[in-house]
Design an enzyme around this catalytic site. Sequence first.
Site, PDB file in Angstrom:
ATOM      1  N   TYR A 161       0.850  -1.216   0.000  1.00 19.82           N
ATOM      2  CA  TYR A 161       0.000   0.000   0.000  1.00 19.82           C
ATOM      3  C   TYR A 161       0.876   1.253   0.000  1.00 19.82           C
ATOM      4  O   TYR A 161       0.664   2.177  -0.795  1.00 19.82           O
ATOM      5  CB  TYR A 161      -0.908  -0.027   1.232  1.00 19.82           C
ATOM      6  CG  TYR A 161      -1.654   1.266   1.497  1.00 19.82           C
ATOM      7  CD1 TYR A 161      -2.788   1.613   0.763  1.00 19.82           C
ATOM      8  CD2 TYR A 161      -1.239   2.144   2.506  1.00 19.82           C
ATOM      9  CE1 TYR A 161      -3.478   2.793   1.016  1.00 19.82           C
ATOM     10  CE2 TYR A 161      -1.921   3.321   2.763  1.00 19.82           C
ATOM     11  CZ  TYR A 161      -3.041   3.644   2.018  1.00 19.82           C
ATOM     12  OH  TYR A 161      -3.718   4.812   2.264  1.00 19.82           O
ATOM     13  N   LYS A 165       1.289   4.339  -2.779  1.00 21.88           N
ATOM     14  CA  LYS A 165       1.041   5.750  -2.447  1.00 21.88           C
ATOM     15  C   LYS A 165       2.251   6.613  -2.800  1.00 21.88           C
ATOM     16  O   LYS A 165       2.106   7.779  -3.177  1.00 21.88           O
ATOM     17  CB  LYS A 165       0.657   5.890  -0.970  1.00 21.88           C
ATOM     18  CG  LYS A 165      -0.728   5.322  -0.658  1.00 21.88           C
ATOM     19  CD  LYS A 165      -1.826   6.082  -1.412  1.00 21.88           C
ATOM     20  CE  LYS A 165      -3.216   5.647  -1.015  1.00 21.88           C
ATOM     21  NZ  LYS A 165      -4.279   6.458  -1.631  1.00 21.88           N
TER      22      LYS A 165
HETATM   23  N1  LIG Z   1      -8.346   7.033   6.635  1.00 24.48           N
HETATM   24  C1  LIG Z   1      -7.044   7.243   6.729  1.00 24.48           C
HETATM   25  O1  LIG Z   1      -6.443   7.165   7.839  1.00 24.48           O
HETATM   26  C2  LIG Z   1      -6.228   7.565   5.508  1.00 24.48           C
HETATM   27  C3  LIG Z   1      -4.903   7.977   5.679  1.00 24.48           C
HETATM   28  C4  LIG Z   1      -4.145   8.292   4.560  1.00 24.48           C
HETATM   29  C5  LIG Z   1      -4.708   8.214   3.291  1.00 24.48           C
HETATM   30  N2  LIG Z   1      -5.995   7.798   3.159  1.00 24.48           N
HETATM   31  C6  LIG Z   1      -6.528   7.741   1.791  1.00 24.48           C
HETATM   32  O2  LIG Z   1      -7.751   8.434   1.719  1.00 24.48           O
HETATM   33  C7  LIG Z   1      -8.554   7.890   0.675  1.00 24.48           C
HETATM   34  C8  LIG Z   1      -9.967   7.656   1.175  1.00 24.48           C
HETATM   35  O3  LIG Z   1      -9.924   6.754   2.254  1.00 24.48           O
HETATM   36  P1  LIG Z   1     -11.032   6.753   3.413  1.00 24.48           P
HETATM   37  O4  LIG Z   1     -10.286   6.669   4.677  1.00 24.48           O
HETATM   38  O5  LIG Z   1     -12.042   7.826   3.213  1.00 24.48           O
HETATM   39  O6  LIG Z   1     -11.701   5.322   3.133  1.00 24.48           O
HETATM   40  P2  LIG Z   1     -13.168   4.747   3.341  1.00 24.48           P
HETATM   41  O7  LIG Z   1     -13.925   5.516   4.353  1.00 24.48           O
HETATM   42  O8  LIG Z   1     -13.015   3.276   3.513  1.00 24.48           O
HETATM   43  O9  LIG Z   1     -13.847   5.038   1.905  1.00 24.48           O
HETATM   44  C9  LIG Z   1     -13.344   4.432   0.757  1.00 24.48           C
HETATM   45  C10 LIG Z   1     -14.212   4.840  -0.429  1.00 24.48           C
HETATM   46  O10 LIG Z   1     -13.650   4.294  -1.624  1.00 24.48           O
HETATM   47  C11 LIG Z   1     -14.625   3.465  -2.284  1.00 24.48           C
HETATM   48  N3  LIG Z   1     -13.871   2.420  -2.950  1.00 24.48           N
HETATM   49  C12 LIG Z   1     -13.101   1.438  -2.379  1.00 24.48           C
HETATM   50  N4  LIG Z   1     -12.518   0.699  -3.338  1.00 24.48           N
HETATM   51  C13 LIG Z   1     -12.902   1.216  -4.529  1.00 24.48           C
HETATM   52  C14 LIG Z   1     -12.632   0.895  -5.887  1.00 24.48           C
HETATM   53  N5  LIG Z   1     -11.833  -0.133  -6.227  1.00 24.48           N
HETATM   54  N6  LIG Z   1     -13.193   1.662  -6.855  1.00 24.48           N
HETATM   55  C15 LIG Z   1     -13.986   2.694  -6.543  1.00 24.48           C
HETATM   56  N7  LIG Z   1     -14.294   3.040  -5.278  1.00 24.48           N
HETATM   57  C16 LIG Z   1     -13.760   2.315  -4.295  1.00 24.48           C
HETATM   58  C17 LIG Z   1     -15.592   3.049  -1.184  1.00 24.48           C
HETATM   59  O11 LIG Z   1     -16.910   2.790  -1.635  1.00 24.48           O
HETATM   60  P3  LIG Z   1     -17.396   1.383  -2.278  1.00 24.48           P
HETATM   61  O12 LIG Z   1     -17.195   0.344  -1.229  1.00 24.48           O
HETATM   62  O13 LIG Z   1     -18.825   1.627  -2.649  1.00 24.48           O
HETATM   63  O14 LIG Z   1     -16.555   1.191  -3.483  1.00 24.48           O
HETATM   64  C18 LIG Z   1     -15.627   4.333  -0.348  1.00 24.48           C
HETATM   65  O15 LIG Z   1     -16.465   5.290  -0.966  1.00 24.48           O
HETATM   66  C19 LIG Z   1      -7.796   6.650   0.186  1.00 24.48           C
HETATM   67  O16 LIG Z   1      -7.058   7.008  -0.972  1.00 24.48           O
HETATM   68  C20 LIG Z   1      -6.852   6.331   1.323  1.00 24.48           C
HETATM   69  O17 LIG Z   1      -5.690   5.661   0.876  1.00 24.48           O
HETATM   70  C21 LIG Z   1      -6.771   7.477   4.226  1.00 24.48           C
END
Ligand SMILES: NC(=O)c1ccc[n+]([C@@H]2O[C@H](COP(=O)([O-])OP(=O)(O)OC[C@H]3O[C@@H](n4cnc5c(N)ncnc54)[C@H](OP(=O)(O)O)[C@@H]3O)[C@@H](O)[C@H]2O)c1
Length: 256
Positions: A161, A165
């Site tokens: 992962y 990134k």
């Molecule tokens: N949360 C953290 O601590 C954190 C930290 C650093 C970076 N990030 C980054 O922030 C971004 C958003 O993460 P989040 O924390 O908001 O996650 P989240 O709450 O789990 O939401 C993920 C979203 O992506 C969709 N999704 C997952 N796989 C997909 C795919 N293959 N194609 C299209 N949609 C997809 C999901 O909906 P469906 O299930 O309907 O597809 C959901 O809308 C990501 O890029 C993650 O790497 C998060």
Amino acid sequence: MNNGNLFDLSGKIALVTGASRGIGESIAKLLAQHGAHVIVSSRKIAGCQAVVDDITKAGGSAQAIACHIGEMDQIDAIFASIAEQHGKLDILVNNAAANPYFGHILDTDLSAFQKTVDVNIRGYFFMSTLGAKLMRESDGGSIVNVASINGVIPGDFQGIYSITKAAVISMTKAFAKECAPFNIRVNALLPGATDTKFASTLVNNPKILEQAMAHVPMKRVAQPDEMAGTVLYLVSDASSYTTGTAINVDGGYLIG
Ligand SMILES: NC(=O)c1ccc[n+]([C@@H]2O[C@H](COP(=O)([O-])OP(=O)(O)OC[C@H]3O[C@@H](n4cnc5c(N)ncnc54)[C@H](OP(=O)(O)O)[C@@H]3O)[C@@H](O)[C@H]2O)c1
């Protein structure tokens, strides 16, 4: 260039992936509040439609289109649909990502490797090429890639992962350089630990959380809404001379 409000997105068409919950939902809602018509996308249409309903109830404009960004035919289809319905795209937020494997890097199996690379690298890459081609046909636009602090310092037991990134940060610079002549800006957001389903193992485990927060000067995780303001900045005229950059929104974690 703008009507005095640097953050006004009226008349803009914005596509946000992974917008059915978490950080993407917050971004979609904030862009809509600022006047954009937001295409709310993820794999499952029901979650997207719920976000669209919230936006329209609040007086904004939005629509839901399903797209699995790990599937090339679905990527082609969403841009064909946007071109047909709107004839242009002004804003693309590549936010949906996969993190299927938590464990020692030496034990990464091929399917976890493939899924992570297909979604986080191939997905972001071809969303960007097709998005930028559509932007190039009109007045240009802005792309924001949601990367991660793990792209700078690999997360423990999140090897593949973190590698993807880091690729997203590199991709941001490569696209920024080659798309600047088309008036397309490309930037990245690097979130720190944020309270979403994605980070639930961390957020819901007091011991792991305490260990993680020892490295965060602000001593807390972010709320999803705290990521959206930076994206609004990056897609608006407020950042009109900014391209190829990566903004850390991490409570100070990357200070080291
Ligand atoms: N949360 C953290 O601590 C954190 C930290 C650093 C970076 N990030 C980054 O922030 C971004 C958003 O993460 P989040 O924390 O908001 O996650 P989240 O709450 O789990 O939401 C993920 C979203 O992506 C969709 N999704 C997952 N796989 C997909 C795919 N293959 N194609 C299209 N949609 C997809 C999901 O909906 P469906 O299930 O309907 O597809 C959901 O809308 C990501 O890029 C993650 O790497 C998060």
